[in-house]
Design a protein around this motif. Structure first.
Motif, PDB file in Angstrom:
ATOM      1  N   ALA A   1       0.820  -1.212   0.000  1.00 21.23           N
ATOM      2  CA  ALA A   1       0.000   0.000   0.000  1.00 21.23           C
ATOM      3  C   ALA A   1       0.853   1.261   0.000  1.00 21.23           C
ATOM      4  N   VAL A   2       0.307   2.296  -0.622  1.00 18.70           N
ATOM      5  CA  VAL A   2       0.856   3.644  -0.478  1.00 18.70           C
ATOM      6  C   VAL A   2      -0.318   4.611  -0.573  1.00 18.70           C
ATOM      7  N   GLY A   3      -0.382   5.553   0.378  1.00 16.60           N
ATOM      8  CA  GLY A   3      -1.503   6.487   0.417  1.00 16.60           C
ATOM      9  C   GLY A   3      -1.360   7.595  -0.610  1.00 16.60           C
ATOM     10  N   ASP A   4      -2.501   8.158  -1.027  1.00 14.01           N
ATOM     11  CA  ASP A   4      -2.434   9.281  -1.971  1.00 14.01           C
ATOM     12  C   ASP A   4      -1.899  10.544  -1.306  1.00 14.01           C
ATOM     13  N   ASP A   5      -1.747  10.499   0.030  1.00 14.14           N
ATOM     14  CA  ASP A   5      -1.167  11.625   0.750  1.00 14.14           C
ATOM     15  C   ASP A   5       0.300  11.402   1.097  1.00 14.14           C
ATOM     16  N   ALA A   6       0.892  10.337   0.547  1.00 14.12           N
ATOM     17  CA  ALA A   6       2.317  10.084   0.780  1.00 14.12           C
ATOM     18  C   ALA A   6       3.155  11.181   0.141  1.00 14.12           C
ATOM     19  N   SER A   7       4.396  11.285   0.574  1.00 15.99           N
ATOM     20  CA  SER A   7       5.299  12.237  -0.067  1.00 15.99           C
ATOM     21  C   SER A   7       5.557  11.805  -1.505  1.00 15.99           C
ATOM     22  N   ASP A   8       6.021  12.723  -2.320  1.00 21.67           N
ATOM     23  CA  ASP A   8       6.332  12.386  -3.711  1.00 21.67           C
ATOM     24  C   ASP A   8       7.347  11.247  -3.788  1.00 21.67           C
ATOM     25  N   ASP A   9       8.360  11.303  -2.928  1.00 22.21           N
ATOM     26  CA  ASP A   9       9.386  10.262  -2.959  1.00 22.21           C
ATOM     27  C   ASP A   9       8.797   8.893  -2.603  1.00 22.21           C
ATOM     28  N   GLU A  10       7.955   8.858  -1.573  1.00 23.59           N
ATOM     29  CA  GLU A  10       7.331   7.590  -1.176  1.00 23.59           C
ATOM     30  C   GLU A  10       6.409   7.072  -2.272  1.00 23.59           C
ATOM     31  N   TRP A  11       5.641   7.957  -2.847  1.00 24.41           N
ATOM     32  CA  TRP A  11       4.703   7.592  -3.927  1.00 24.41           C
ATOM     33  C   TRP A  11       5.460   7.009  -5.115  1.00 24.41           C
ATOM     34  N   HIS A  12       6.501   7.710  -5.543  1.00 23.23           N
ATOM     35  CA  HIS A  12       7.258   7.250  -6.707  1.00 23.23           C
ATOM     36  C   HIS A  12       7.994   5.941  -6.424  1.00 23.23           C
ATOM     37  N   ALA A  13       8.511   5.796  -5.210  1.00 22.15           N
ATOM     38  CA  ALA A  13       9.206   4.557  -4.848  1.00 22.15           C
ATOM     39  C   ALA A  13       8.249   3.369  -4.868  1.00 22.15           C
ATOM     40  N   ALA A  14       7.031   3.570  -4.357  1.00 28.13           N
ATOM     41  CA  ALA A  14       6.049   2.494  -4.343  1.00 28.13           C
ATOM     42  C   ALA A  14       5.644   2.102  -5.754  1.00 28.13           C
ATOM     43  N   TRP A  15       5.406   3.089  -6.598  1.00 29.89           N
ATOM     44  CA  TRP A  15       5.060   2.792  -7.991  1.00 29.89           C
ATOM     45  C   TRP A  15       6.204   2.083  -8.703  1.00 29.89           C
ATOM     46  N   SER A  16       7.418   2.557  -8.485  1.00 28.19           N
ATOM     47  CA  SER A  16       8.564   1.958  -9.160  1.00 28.19           C
ATOM     48  C   SER A  16       8.754   0.498  -8.757  1.00 28.19           C
ATOM     49  N   ARG A  17       8.684   0.222  -7.455  1.00 23.94           N
ATOM     50  CA  ARG A  17       8.881  -1.150  -6.997  1.00 23.94           C
ATOM     51  C   ARG A  17       7.779  -2.073  -7.516  1.00 23.94           C
ATOM     52  N   THR A  18       6.541  -1.641  -7.411  1.00 22.49           N
ATOM     53  CA  THR A  18       5.426  -2.484  -7.845  1.00 22.49           C
ATOM     54  C   THR A  18       5.491  -2.748  -9.340  1.00 22.49           C
ATOM     55  N   MET A  19       5.771  -1.729 -10.126  1.00 17.56           N
ATOM     56  CA  MET A  19       5.851  -1.923 -11.572  1.00 17.56           C
ATOM     57  C   MET A  19       7.050  -2.792 -11.958  1.00 17.56           C
ATOM     58  N   THR A  20       8.144  -2.641 -11.238  1.00 15.35           N
ATOM     59  CA  THR A  20       9.320  -3.446 -11.540  1.00 15.35           C
ATOM     60  C   THR A  20       9.060  -4.920 -11.270  1.00 15.35           C
ATOM     61  N   VAL A  21       8.506  -5.229 -10.105  1.00 12.69           N
ATOM     62  CA  VAL A  21       8.291  -6.627  -9.725  1.00 12.69           C
ATOM     63  C   VAL A  21       7.118  -7.240 -10.492  1.00 12.69           C
ATOM     64  N   ASN A  22       5.991  -6.541 -10.510  1.00 13.50           N
ATOM     65  CA  ASN A  22       4.770  -7.124 -11.061  1.00 13.50           C
ATOM     66  C   ASN A  22       4.733  -7.120 -12.581  1.00 13.50           C
ATOM     67  N   LEU A  23       5.281  -6.082 -13.193  1.00 14.56           N
ATOM     68  CA  LEU A  23       5.139  -5.933 -14.646  1.00 14.56           C
ATOM     69  C   LEU A  23       6.444  -6.097 -15.402  1.00 14.56           C
ATOM     70  N   GLN A  24       7.473  -5.340 -15.014  1.00 18.57           N
ATOM     71  CA  GLN A  24       8.716  -5.395 -15.786  1.00 18.57           C
ATOM     72  C   GLN A  24       9.366  -6.774 -15.710  1.00 18.57           C
ATOM     73  N   ALA A  25       9.437  -7.349 -14.518  1.00 14.75           N
ATOM     74  CA  ALA A  25      10.080  -8.658 -14.381  1.00 14.75           C
ATOM     75  C   ALA A  25       9.320  -9.732 -15.149  1.00 14.75           C
ATOM     76  N   SER A  26       7.995  -9.725 -15.049  1.00 10.53           N
ATOM     77  CA  SER A  26       7.227 -10.730 -15.786  1.00 10.53           C
ATOM     78  C   SER A  26       7.346 -10.524 -17.291  1.00 10.53           C
ATOM     79  N   SER A  27       7.425  -9.276 -17.717  1.00 10.75           N
ATOM     80  CA  SER A  27       7.606  -8.995 -19.144  1.00 10.75           C
ATOM     81  C   SER A  27       9.002  -9.389 -19.616  1.00 10.75           C
ATOM     82  N   ASP A  28      10.007  -9.131 -18.788  1.00 15.72           N
ATOM     83  CA  ASP A  28      11.369  -9.544 -19.140  1.00 15.72           C
ATOM     84  C   ASP A  28      11.445 -11.062 -19.287  1.00 15.72           C
TER      85      ASP A  28
END
Length: 233
Positions: free
Chosen positions: A76-103
């Motif tokens: 989870a990451v809240g919509d009120d998280a800091s920009d850094d926290e928000w971007h880190a959460a998106w980056s990790r989730t996209m890397t593990v869930n999407l980029q790795a499976s696509s690779d």
């Protein structure tokens, strides 16, 4: 058949591993930390998918017939998280869930071309179609994209006997969710499931087994919903 299964240490992955092995398939299972005969690879590392693929090919005697992309994170990451926290959460989730499976899927396509074909089974989510909670924009987006990748592979490579399928579970009983069902959120979750219960990990594992080995070739591109009719389309 020889199968690479990611995220095989628990939950849906462990159930799929059991179902596949019980059907006589040879499975190279993966987990982040390894152990119990599983190949270790942290899919948050962009270099990990290729290392995992190469290790699995070696473990399976030079041939993989099926790739099952099950590994993923739900953080989870809240919509009120800091920009850094928000971007880190998106980056990790996209890397593990999407980029790795696509690779891994890209490596599978390349390999399948040398052996006359193969199958990719992606474990997506109901969230890819109906969305998720306000704390999980990134998770829903990653699973929607995973569905799109599945359809793209199916359309693009069917003529080469390279098939792609996905399963979209809803809420599923695993080690991680039993406590939630029994206490805080169980009644609310069950109230929106016409079947009256959540799916078991074994049910999803059986769907994965069928898609990996029994689904007819003409069904390539199929997305199987397994959510007790909590979302129909």
């Amino acid at each position: 058949m020889n199968i690479l299964l990611t995220g095989a240490s628990r939950g849906i992955g462990a159930a799929a591993l059991a179902a596949l092995e019980a059907s006589g398939h040879r499975v190279a299972g993966h987990s982040t930390r390894g152990g119990s005969g599983l190949i270790d690879a942290d899919l948050a590392d962009p270099a990990a998918p290729r290392r995992l693929w190469e290790q699995a090919v070696h473990a399976l005697g030079g041939r993989i017939d099926v790739l099952v992309n099950n590994a993923g994170v739900y953080e989870a990451v809240g919509d009120d998280a800091s920009d850094d926290e928000w971007h880190a959460a998106w980056s990790r989730t996209m890397t593990v869930n999407l980029q790795a499976s696509s690779d891994l899927s890209r490596l599978a396509v390349q390999h399948f071309r040398t052996i006359g074909g193969g199958r990719i089974v992606n474990v997506a989510s109901r969230a890819g179609y109906r969305g998720d909670s306000p704390q999980h924009w990134h998770y829903a987006a990653s699973k929607a994209a995973m569905i799109a990748v599945t359809k793209t592979v199916a359309r693009g490579y069917a003529a080469e006997n390279i098939l792609a399928f996905a399963v979209c579970p809803g809420f599923t009983v695993t080690e991680m969710t039993e406590g939630y069902l029994a206490t805080r959120g169980g009644e609310k979750i069950l109230a929106e499931i016409p079947l009256g219960r959540v799916a078991s990990a074994a049910e999803i594992g059986e769907i994965i087994r069928w898609l990996a080995s029994g689904a007819p070739a003409s069904a390539t591109g199929t997305i199987v919903d397994a959510n007790g009719a909590s979302y129909v389309r």
